[in-house]
Each structure stands twice: as C-alpha cells, then as structure tokens.
Design a protein around this motif. Sequence first.
Motif, PDB file in Angstrom:
ATOM      1  N   LEU A   1     -24.945  15.123 -53.170  1.00  0.00           N
ATOM      2  CA  LEU A   1     -24.502  16.249 -53.986  1.00  0.00           C
ATOM      3  C   LEU A   1     -25.210  16.307 -55.331  1.00  0.00           C
ATOM      4  O   LEU A   1     -25.670  17.372 -55.763  1.00  0.00           O
ATOM      5  CB  LEU A   1     -22.993  16.168 -54.212  1.00  0.00           C
TER       6      LEU A   1
ATOM      7  N   ALA B   1     -15.570  19.337 -52.221  1.00  0.00           N
ATOM      8  CA  ALA B   1     -16.140  19.329 -53.566  1.00  0.00           C
ATOM      9  C   ALA B   1     -15.065  19.427 -54.640  1.00  0.00           C
ATOM     10  O   ALA B   1     -15.164  18.798 -55.698  1.00  0.00           O
ATOM     11  CB  ALA B   1     -17.137  20.483 -53.717  1.00  0.00           C
TER      12      ALA B   1
ATOM     13  N   THR C   1     -25.074  18.791 -42.815  1.00  0.00           N
ATOM     14  CA  THR C   1     -25.749  19.799 -43.642  1.00  0.00           C
ATOM     15  C   THR C   1     -26.916  20.439 -42.908  1.00  0.00           C
ATOM     16  O   THR C   1     -27.123  21.661 -42.976  1.00  0.00           O
ATOM     17  CB  THR C   1     -26.252  19.150 -44.948  1.00  0.00           C
TER      18      THR C   1
ATOM     19  N   SER D   1     -21.842  11.641 -53.082  1.00  0.00           N
ATOM     20  CA  SER D   1     -22.371  12.003 -54.400  1.00  0.00           C
ATOM     21  C   SER D   1     -23.882  11.851 -54.477  1.00  0.00           C
ATOM     22  O   SER D   1     -24.554  12.597 -55.208  1.00  0.00           O
ATOM     23  CB  SER D   1     -21.707  11.153 -55.490  1.00  0.00           C
TER      24      SER D   1
ATOM     25  N   ILE E   1     -19.600  18.658 -46.579  1.00  0.00           N
ATOM     26  CA  ILE E   1     -19.078  17.644 -47.503  1.00  0.00           C
ATOM     27  C   ILE E   1     -17.787  17.050 -46.953  1.00  0.00           C
ATOM     28  O   ILE E   1     -17.625  15.829 -46.859  1.00  0.00           O
ATOM     29  CB  ILE E   1     -18.839  18.250 -48.901  1.00  0.00           C
TER      30      ILE E   1
END
Length: 428
Positions: free
Chosen positions: A349, A33, A175, A346, A187
């Motif tokens: 996220l 991140a 995840t 993304s 990530i």
Amino acid sequence: MNTNKPLLGINDKPTSSQWITLSLQHLFAMFGATVLVPYLIGLSPAVALVSSGLGTLAFLFITKFKVPAYLGSSFAFIAPVIAAKQLGGPGAAMIGTFIAGIVYGIVALLIKKAGYRWIMNLLPPVVVGPVIMVIGLALASTAVNQAMNNPATGKYNLLFFSVALVTLLATILFTIFGKGVFSFIPILAGIIVGYLYALAVGVVDFKQVLDADIFAMPDFIFPFVDYKVNINAAILALFVPVAIVTLTEHIGHQLVLSKVVGKDYIKDPGLHRSILGDGTATLISSLIGGPSKTTYGENIGVLAITKVYSVYVLAGAAVLAIAFGFIGKITALINSIPAPVMGGVSILLFGIIASSGLRILIEAKTDFSKNRNLVIASVILVTGIGGASIHIGDQFKLEGMALAAIIGIILNILLPGREKAKEDLFGE
C-alpha cells in the motif's frame, strides 16, 4: 464523459435485496484500508468505521445527493497523526485532524468565490507528484518493521516475516489476477489470507475475539471531555501543509468520478461542495476520535465495474459501516490481526502511494529535461524522505512531508519558467 447506460442512475432506488448486496460490495471495498489506518496510528478501528459512515452521509447531504462517493480513512495523514500523538497524545492528533477539516472548508469557500484554477497553479503535478511519493516512502520503515519484527520484543523474527510475506504475496495476486468481487477487495482479501496463515502458525491470539461482546460501544474520544483543546504552532505546521496537498487527491478523484458516471462534478454540484463535504467528514471524525477522511478510489472502482451509481447504495454502505462499528466481535477481530499481517499489506500500500506520485508526473508529462522541474522534485524528495526539520523554540516544529510540501510550493512560485495550469490537474 461516460456514455454507457448505468444499471442504476444517481437517484434510482434499488430493491431491498439489491440494496443490501450492492451496499455490502462498497463496504467490503473500503473496509481493509479504512481499518488499516487506525490500526497503524493507534486509533480505534470501530470509531474509524462509524466516522466513515457518518462522514459519507454528511458528504452525500452537502453534495445534494448528486455525487456517489464513499469516504474512508486517509493514508496521507498517518505521519502527521503519529507525530502529533508524540507531541500531545491522541488529543493532539484529533485537534490536528480538526484543523485539516477547517483547511478544507476555507479552500471550499475560496473556490466558491474565485474558482478552482488558483489551486491548480499553486499545486502543479511537479509539486504534488513528489509530495505524494514522500507520503508513501516516508512510511516505508514503518511497514518493514511491522513485517519483520516481533512487536513484543522489537527484534527480527523469521516466523513473523513469513506471515508478512504470505500476506504480501496474497495481496499482490488478488490485485493482479483478482476477478469479480476480488478485483475490488484485494486489500481485504490479502488480510484474510494472511490472518488465516498467522492463525495456522500460532501467531494470532483469538481469545479476545471469543471473549468479546457481540455489541460494544466504540472507544470514542471527545474534545473537552477526554482531552484539553490546545491549538499550537507545532500542530498547525504538521497538518496544514498536508491538508493543502491532499486537496489535489480530492480533485483527482472528482475528475475520475466525473468520467465514470458521466457527470461534470467540478461544475455541478461544484468542487467547493465536494471539498466541503470531505472537510465536514474529517471534522465529524475528529470530534469522535477517528482519522481524517478522503474519497476512496476503491469505491470509484466498484462504481465503474458495476455501473450502479445510486447514492442510495452508498448511503446504505455508510449505514452498514456505522452498524459494524458497534459490533464488538468485529472490533476484537480487527484488533487480533497480527502486526506482520498489516506490515505485509502496508509494504504494497505504501509503495502504491509512492508510485501514484510517480504516475501523476508521468500522466502530466512533466519534462525533467528542464532544470526547474528537476530542482523542485529533487528538493521535495530529499527533504521529505530524509526528515529535514525546522525548529523554532519548543512550540514550533516543521518537518518531513509538511516541510517538503511547503518548500515545493515556494520553489514553484519563485523559480522562473512556471507553466500555466492545465484544465485537468493530471493531464487527463
């Protein structure tokens, strides 16, 4: 509070082998991140790593080495930074980031003098939740464009989109099903899988990695040297509202961290100190060309899993991040990551950011049968995502997320029926 006995307490010093291993865990947890944000906004990932390390060390010092937290790049400021760069280049973005740090410092001073309940009343969940949803959803087109289009032509490319989809699927799987180390680096793991797939299908230019020096100076950007310092109303309008709203993220992290560690960090060392630490980290970052900083939930997750709360471990991760920033091969490797890999990550996220806003509303049990709450949330969402803006001359422009946040705050103050803030901002 957490009653589980920690493996290492706040001030326990690990052995040398433990220190390196445990610090690397935190480094990997924040890495994906932290380097994704500068990649998306056109700043140096190497500088982001160095500034995150320096910012974390400053945070630990200001909080009297009582709060085991790691500070990485903030996603909340992506849109303001992009807008500021369009106004006046990287220098304008750094000035805005510096202003955000100053806002944190002012709020820290006010909290020290007047307590923290006033900010909870100013920013209740019905305002914070929708604004955070706007932060995520306003960036949706950025993620999708990166995922689908060839950056060289700006046109749709199925091969590039396949890279994004593989990256997205891998990140989702890590995840949901990740165990052990993979449970707190989904990530980074997703980016690695996407990168390997992109390499296999010929999308990656690996030559720059081979040609890079082992050690290289990061591309620091210094005020007065690399850009003129010019603070104007447009930059203030972009960054100040967002900085105020993101303070609630900080408060939320401190509440969660308090429960994980078993300490009341709101009282000791005090919310004013942790906010000042966050602001100081952002100030340091802005002075060398890095993105704004925030405490990372990923690293709180590592603390919860390992039950290792030692500030020495967090400090070790900070030192490693600084060292990584000066390794040219790592910087070149980050720069070689194709746009669709970052686009795939993304998509998830930015969606998670938006969903986090929804979660705040749910956990606070916000009653949408009340027209007051319905009006506030609706206006924030539409003005923010729709890109509403106010222009006054050539210097002042208030738009998107910043405008939505201000409108939400004003509506919350003016509309009748405002409830008194709960002790816990998120109703936990």
